[in-house]
Design a protein around this motif. Structure first.
Motif, PDB file in Angstrom:
ATOM      1  N   LYS A   1       0.606  -1.167   0.087  1.00  0.00           N
ATOM      2  CA  LYS A   1       0.058  -0.064  -0.010  1.00  0.00           C
ATOM      3  C   LYS A   1       0.646   1.259  -0.078  1.00  0.00           C
ATOM      4  O   LYS A   1       1.916   1.194   0.597  1.00  0.00           O
ATOM      5  CB  LYS A   1      -0.913   0.082   1.286  1.00  0.00           C
ATOM      6  N   SER A   2       0.387   2.306  -0.796  1.00  0.00           N
ATOM      7  CA  SER A   2       1.026   3.591  -0.348  1.00  0.00           C
ATOM      8  C   SER A   2       1.041   4.043   0.982  1.00  0.00           C
ATOM      9  O   SER A   2       0.238   3.773   1.800  1.00  0.00           O
ATOM     10  CB  SER A   2       0.236   4.625  -1.397  1.00  0.00           C
ATOM     11  N   PRO A   3       1.894   4.921   1.200  1.00  0.00           N
ATOM     12  CA  PRO A   3       1.792   5.494   2.758  1.00  0.00           C
ATOM     13  C   PRO A   3       0.276   5.998   3.121  1.00  0.00           C
ATOM     14  O   PRO A   3      -0.004   6.108   4.234  1.00  0.00           O
ATOM     15  CB  PRO A   3       2.910   6.901   2.558  1.00  0.00           C
ATOM     16  N   GLN A   4      -0.232   6.992   2.059  1.00  0.00           N
ATOM     17  CA  GLN A   4      -1.641   7.497   2.544  1.00  0.00           C
ATOM     18  C   GLN A   4      -2.368   6.027   2.915  1.00  0.00           C
ATOM     19  O   GLN A   4      -3.083   6.388   3.721  1.00  0.00           O
ATOM     20  CB  GLN A   4      -2.009   8.083   1.599  1.00  0.00           C
ATOM     21  N   ALA A   5      -2.526   5.226   1.922  1.00  0.00           N
ATOM     22  CA  ALA A   5      -3.421   3.937   2.252  1.00  0.00           C
ATOM     23  C   ALA A   5      -2.858   3.295   3.373  1.00  0.00           C
ATOM     24  O   ALA A   5      -3.717   2.946   4.440  1.00  0.00           O
ATOM     25  CB  ALA A   5      -3.532   3.014   0.969  1.00  0.00           C
TER      26      ALA A   5
ATOM     27  N   CYS B   1      -1.303  15.825  -4.275  1.00  0.00           N
ATOM     28  CA  CYS B   1      -1.747  15.380  -5.594  1.00  0.00           C
ATOM     29  C   CYS B   1      -3.275  15.107  -5.820  1.00  0.00           C
ATOM     30  O   CYS B   1      -3.827  14.594  -4.699  1.00  0.00           O
ATOM     31  CB  CYS B   1      -0.955  13.952  -5.928  1.00  0.00           C
ATOM     32  N   PHE B   2      -4.025  15.615  -6.639  1.00  0.00           N
ATOM     33  CA  PHE B   2      -5.462  15.326  -6.874  1.00  0.00           C
ATOM     34  C   PHE B   2      -5.844  14.006  -7.032  1.00  0.00           C
ATOM     35  O   PHE B   2      -6.928  13.577  -6.685  1.00  0.00           O
ATOM     36  CB  PHE B   2      -5.902  16.277  -7.735  1.00  0.00           C
ATOM     37  N   ASP B   3      -4.734  13.103  -7.605  1.00  0.00           N
ATOM     38  CA  ASP B   3      -5.367  11.778  -7.817  1.00  0.00           C
ATOM     39  C   ASP B   3      -5.311  10.788  -6.817  1.00  0.00           C
ATOM     40  O   ASP B   3      -5.783   9.800  -6.537  1.00  0.00           O
ATOM     41  CB  ASP B   3      -4.463  11.207  -8.916  1.00  0.00           C
ATOM     42  N   LYS B   4      -4.649  11.323  -5.506  1.00  0.00           N
ATOM     43  CA  LYS B   4      -4.871  10.833  -4.252  1.00  0.00           C
ATOM     44  C   LYS B   4      -6.269  10.610  -4.008  1.00  0.00           C
ATOM     45  O   LYS B   4      -6.686   9.892  -3.054  1.00  0.00           O
ATOM     46  CB  LYS B   4      -3.912  11.424  -3.206  1.00  0.00           C
ATOM     47  N   LYS B   5      -7.061  11.654  -4.366  1.00  0.00           N
ATOM     48  CA  LYS B   5      -8.572  11.498  -4.167  1.00  0.00           C
ATOM     49  C   LYS B   5      -9.314  10.043  -4.744  1.00  0.00           C
ATOM     50  O   LYS B   5      -9.978   9.337  -4.125  1.00  0.00           O
ATOM     51  CB  LYS B   5      -9.205  12.645  -4.609  1.00  0.00           C
ATOM     52  N   LEU B   6      -8.746   9.907  -5.941  1.00  0.00           N
ATOM     53  CA  LEU B   6      -9.249   8.669  -6.569  1.00  0.00           C
ATOM     54  C   LEU B   6      -8.787   7.334  -5.989  1.00  0.00           C
ATOM     55  O   LEU B   6      -9.334   6.530  -5.697  1.00  0.00           O
ATOM     56  CB  LEU B   6      -8.824   8.550  -8.105  1.00  0.00           C
ATOM     57  N   GLU B   7      -7.325   7.417  -5.448  1.00  0.00           N
ATOM     58  CA  GLU B   7      -6.950   6.320  -4.640  1.00  0.00           C
ATOM     59  C   GLU B   7      -7.821   6.045  -3.375  1.00  0.00           C
ATOM     60  O   GLU B   7      -8.109   5.029  -3.044  1.00  0.00           O
ATOM     61  CB  GLU B   7      -5.471   6.718  -3.993  1.00  0.00           C
ATOM     62  N   ALA B   8      -8.157   7.219  -2.812  1.00  0.00           N
ATOM     63  CA  ALA B   8      -9.046   7.034  -1.591  1.00  0.00           C
ATOM     64  C   ALA B   8     -10.211   6.365  -1.823  1.00  0.00           C
ATOM     65  O   ALA B   8     -10.994   5.935  -0.859  1.00  0.00           O
ATOM     66  CB  ALA B   8      -9.207   8.562  -0.549  1.00  0.00           C
ATOM     67  N   SER B   9     -10.854   6.396  -3.142  1.00  0.00           N
ATOM     68  CA  SER B   9     -12.154   6.057  -3.355  1.00  0.00           C
ATOM     69  C   SER B   9     -11.956   4.655  -3.919  1.00  0.00           C
ATOM     70  O   SER B   9     -13.083   3.967  -4.213  1.00  0.00           O
ATOM     71  CB  SER B   9     -12.878   6.793  -4.645  1.00  0.00           C
TER      72      SER B   9
END
Length: 576
Positions: free
Chosen positions: A233-237, A266-274
C-alpha cells in the motif's frame, strides 16, 4: 480535475483515446445527448455533424489521468466530493466524539456515541505538502514550521475550531512519514525477497504503485503491466488502514465513526482513496464483508489547505509556526503505536539522491548494498533528468539493476518495453514488437525495480501543490504576466529545498540499530507491524497489501453520464 501535469507547464502529453468524452465537472440535471461541445476531435477524424460555431474541445493530459479515454463524470463526482468544503461540512455536522482516559487500568473510552452523526477526527499530512507550504510562506520558514502551522489550523483554538457550529477540531494530526517508513521496509522485502509473505510476489521488474495517476493509467490502458505492480500500500493508504483498524479495536467503535482526512500534494490521491480495495471490505475484522467504509475518508491538497483556512475567515500565513502554541497531543490509545506515531527524535535531512517521492527506490538500493559485501551503487543519467538508472556492482560485475521513470512521456517508453511481443503469423517471422527490445550488453540485466511517478520531478511537483502561477506566489515574487519555464523551475527548486532540508522524524531504533538502513530499522518496523496485526486480530497481509485490476472503459457503450453518476453515488462509501 486531476491536474498532475499540464502541457503548458511541463511539455508532457499523451494523446487521447479514440472514444473520448470531455469531462463534465458538475452533475447533469437530466439524461441528454452529449453535445459536440464535449466531443474531442482527433487528427484525421470527422464527426457526423458539427455545429459551425462550436470547435473541437481541447484535451490535455490533465484530463486523461483517471480513465482510458478521459476523466469520466462519475470519477469527477468522487473527486469533487472530497474537498475543503466537505471537511468543514463534516466538522460542523455534529459534536465530535471525545477521547476519555486513560483510566486506572490504562484503558480509553469515547464519549458522545449517542449522537450517531458524531465522529472522531484524525488527519495525516505529507512531507511534500509541508515543503510546498513552507516555500509559499517565504524565506525563513522551514517545512517543520509549516507543519506546525497546519497542525494549528487543524487542532489549535485559532484554527478551524473557531467559527464552526460545534467548535470541532482534529484529535490527532499525524505525519505520513511514519507510514512511509513502513512502506519502505515492506517494499524492500518485496523486491529483495527477504521476508516471505503469503501473497505472490509481483513479476519483475516490480513497478512502484504509490502514484495513483500512474496506477489509473496502467489499469485502464496497459493491463499487461498489472502483474508487475507492487502490492504494498501507499503511505496514504497504509496510514488510513492503521488509523481505522487500531482506533476501532482499542476504542470499541466501528470504523465509520472515525473520520480520516489526508493532506496530499496530488489530486489523484482522491481517486486512490475511493478504491474498493482500500475499504473495510478487504480487512473487516469480523470476517464478514465490510460496509465499504474508506480507510481515507477525504483527501485535500496543499492548495486546499489555504482554501480551508480562508473558508473559516483565516489567513493560513498568519497562523503561528511555534510548536508551543499547539495544544498538547492526546495519547494514542495504544502505547506502542503512540511511540511510533509521535516519536520526534531528529534525523538527518532526506537525501537528494533518494528523490522527492518517498525514496523507496534508493532505500531498496541501500538495503541490497547492505546485504552484499563490497557492493557499489552506480548512478547513470538517462535520456533526460527524469530517467535514471542505478546499478549495484561488486568488483565491476553488476548484480542488481533498478531505474526511475518520472513523467508520462517517459512512462510510455517504459510500458512499451514491458509489452509482450505478439507472435508472428508468418512462418519463421519474428514476433511483433521484438525490434523494440533492447539488445547488447545492457540488455543482459533486467531491472529488478522501477520507481514510476506521473509527475516530472516527483511528488513535490504534484498537481495539488501551490504553483508559481498562483496569485500569491506571483505577487510575492513580483512576476508580471504568465510565469515562464525559468520561473517554474526556480519555484520547484524552492519547494525541493524545503523538502530536502526538512527536519524529518525517525524511529528510536534502540538495540535494533545495527539492522538500520537509512536510519530505519526493519526489525523495529516488523515488530510494530506484528503488534498491529495482533491488536486488531487481522492478518498482516490484509492490512499492508492491496490489489489492482484491469478497468474496462464504458465510454461509447450506451450508458449516459447520469447513469454512471447514479451508479457511483450508490457506492460513494467506497469503490470506483
Amino acid at each position: 480535475m486531476s491536474a498532475i501535469l499540464s502541457t503548458e507547464d511541463l511539455n508532457d502529453f499523451i494523446s487521447p483515446g479514440v472514444a473520448c468524452i470531455k469531462p463534465i465537472e458538475t452533475l447533469p440535471a437530466a439524461p441528454a445527448e452529449l453535445s459536440n461541445e464535449t466531443e474531442v476531435i482527433l487528427d484525421g477524424q470527422h464527426p457526423a455533424s458539427i455545429q459551425p460555431a462550436v470547435g473541437p474541445a481541447e484535451i490535455s493530459l490533465t484530463d486523461c489521468l483517471a480513465c482510458s479515454g478521459c476523466v469520466t463524470s462519475a470519477e469527477a463526482v468522487l473527486v469533487s466530493l472530497q474537498s475543503h468544503a466537505e471537511v468543514l461540512n463534516t466538522l460542523d455536522a455534529a459534536p465530535a466524539l471525545r477521547l476519555i482516559g486513560p483510566d486506572a487500568t490504562g484503558e480509553y473510552s469515547i464519549a458522545g456515541l449517542e449522537n450517531e452523526d458524531s465522529k472522531l477526527f484524525v488527519a495525516s499530512v505529507s512531507p511534500q505538502t509541508r515543503a510546498n507550504l513552507a516555500a509559499a510562506c517565504g524565506p525563513g520558514v522551514s517545512a517543520k514550521q509549516a507543519g506546525h502551522m497546519v497542525e494549528n489550523l487543524l487542532r489549535g483554538p485559532d484554527g478551524v475550531m473557531q467559527g464552526g457550529k460545534w467548535n470541532n477540531g482534529f484529535t490527532w494530526v499525524l505525519d505520513t512519514n511514519i507510514a512511509r517508513e513502513a512502506t519502505l521496509v515492506l517494499g524492500a522485502e518485496e523486491v529483495l525477497g527477504s521476508t516471505p509473505r503469503q501473497i505472490a510476489t509481483p513479476a519483475q521488474p516490480i513497478l512502484a504503485s504509490s502514484c495513483p495517476g500512474w496506477v489509473c493509467y496502467a489499469e485502464k490502458t496497459h493491463p499487461h503491466v498489472l502483474p508487475h505492480l507492487s502490492k504494498v500500500k501507499s503511505p496514504q493508504a497504509l496510514m488510513g488502514t492503521l488509523v481505522k483498524t487500531s482506533l476501532s479495536a482499542k476504542l470499541g467503535i466501528p470504523p465509520s465513526r472515525i473520520w480520516h482526512v489526508a493532506v496530499m500534494p496530488c489530486f489523484d490521491k482522491k481517486l486512490e482513496a475511493s478504491r474498493e480495495e482500500l475499504t473495510d471490505q478487504t480487512w473487516a475484522a469480523s470476517g464478514l464483508p465490510g460496509r465499504g467504509v474508506r480507510d481515507v475518508d477525504c483527501v485535500i491538497t496543499s492548495k486546499e489547505i489555504l482554501m480551508l483556512a480562508n473558508s473559516r475567515g483565516l489567513n493560513f500565513f498568519d497562523l503561528s509556526s511555534d510548536v508551543s502554541t499547539i495544544p498538547p497531543t492526546p495519547t494514542f490509545p495504544d502505547s506502542k503505536l503512540h511511540d511510533l506515531l509521535f516519536n520526534s527524535n531528529p534525523a538527518s535531512s532526506p537525501s537528494t539522491v533518494a528523490g522527492s517521492s518517498g525514496g523507496l527506490l534508493y532505500y531498496i538500493l541501500q538495503s541490497k548494498a547492505a546485504l552484499t559485501p563490497g557492493a557499489n551503487i552506480q548512478i547513470n543519467r538517462g535520456r533526460n533528468a527524469d530517467v535514471v538508472e542505478y546499478v549495484i556492482d561488486v568488483n565491476g560485475e553488476p548484480i542488481f539493476k533498478a531505474a526511475r521513470y518520472y513523467g508520462f512521456r517517459n512512462i510510455q517508453n517504459l510500458v512499451r518495453r514491458l509489452k509482450p511481443a505478439r507472435p508472428s503469423r508468418m512462418p519463421g517471422g519474428k514476433p511483433f514488437g521484438s525490434a523494440r527490445r533492447p539488445t547488447g550488453k545492457t540488455a543482459s540485466l533486467e531491472y529488478s525495480y522501477v520507481e514510476v511517478m506521473a509527475c516530472p520531478g516527483g511528488c513535490t511537483n504534484g498537481g495539488g501543490q501551490i504553483k508559481v502561477d498562483d496569485d500569491l506566489i506571483m505577487q510575492r515574487k513580483g512576476i508580471v504576466g504568465k510565469p515562464g519555464p525559468q520561473e517554474q523551475k526556480e519555484w520547484l527548486a524552492e519547494v525541493d529545498e524545503a523538502y530536502f532540508s526538512a527536519d524529518e522524524m525517525m524511529i528510536d531504533e534502540g538495540p535494533a540499530s545495527q539492522n538500520a538502513v537509512g536510519g530505519i530499522s526493519s526489525l523495529y518496523i516488523n515488530d510494530i507491524l506484528k503488534h498491529w496485526s495482533r491488536l486488531t486480530g487481522i492478518e498482516l497481509d490484509k492490512l499492508v497489501f492491496t490489489t489492482f485490476r484491469e478497468v474496462i472503459s464504458d465510454v461509447g457503450k450506451g450508458a449516459t453520464d447520469t447513469e454512471r453518476v447514479v451508479q457511483l453515488a450508490g457506492k460513494i462509501g467506497g469503490g470506483w
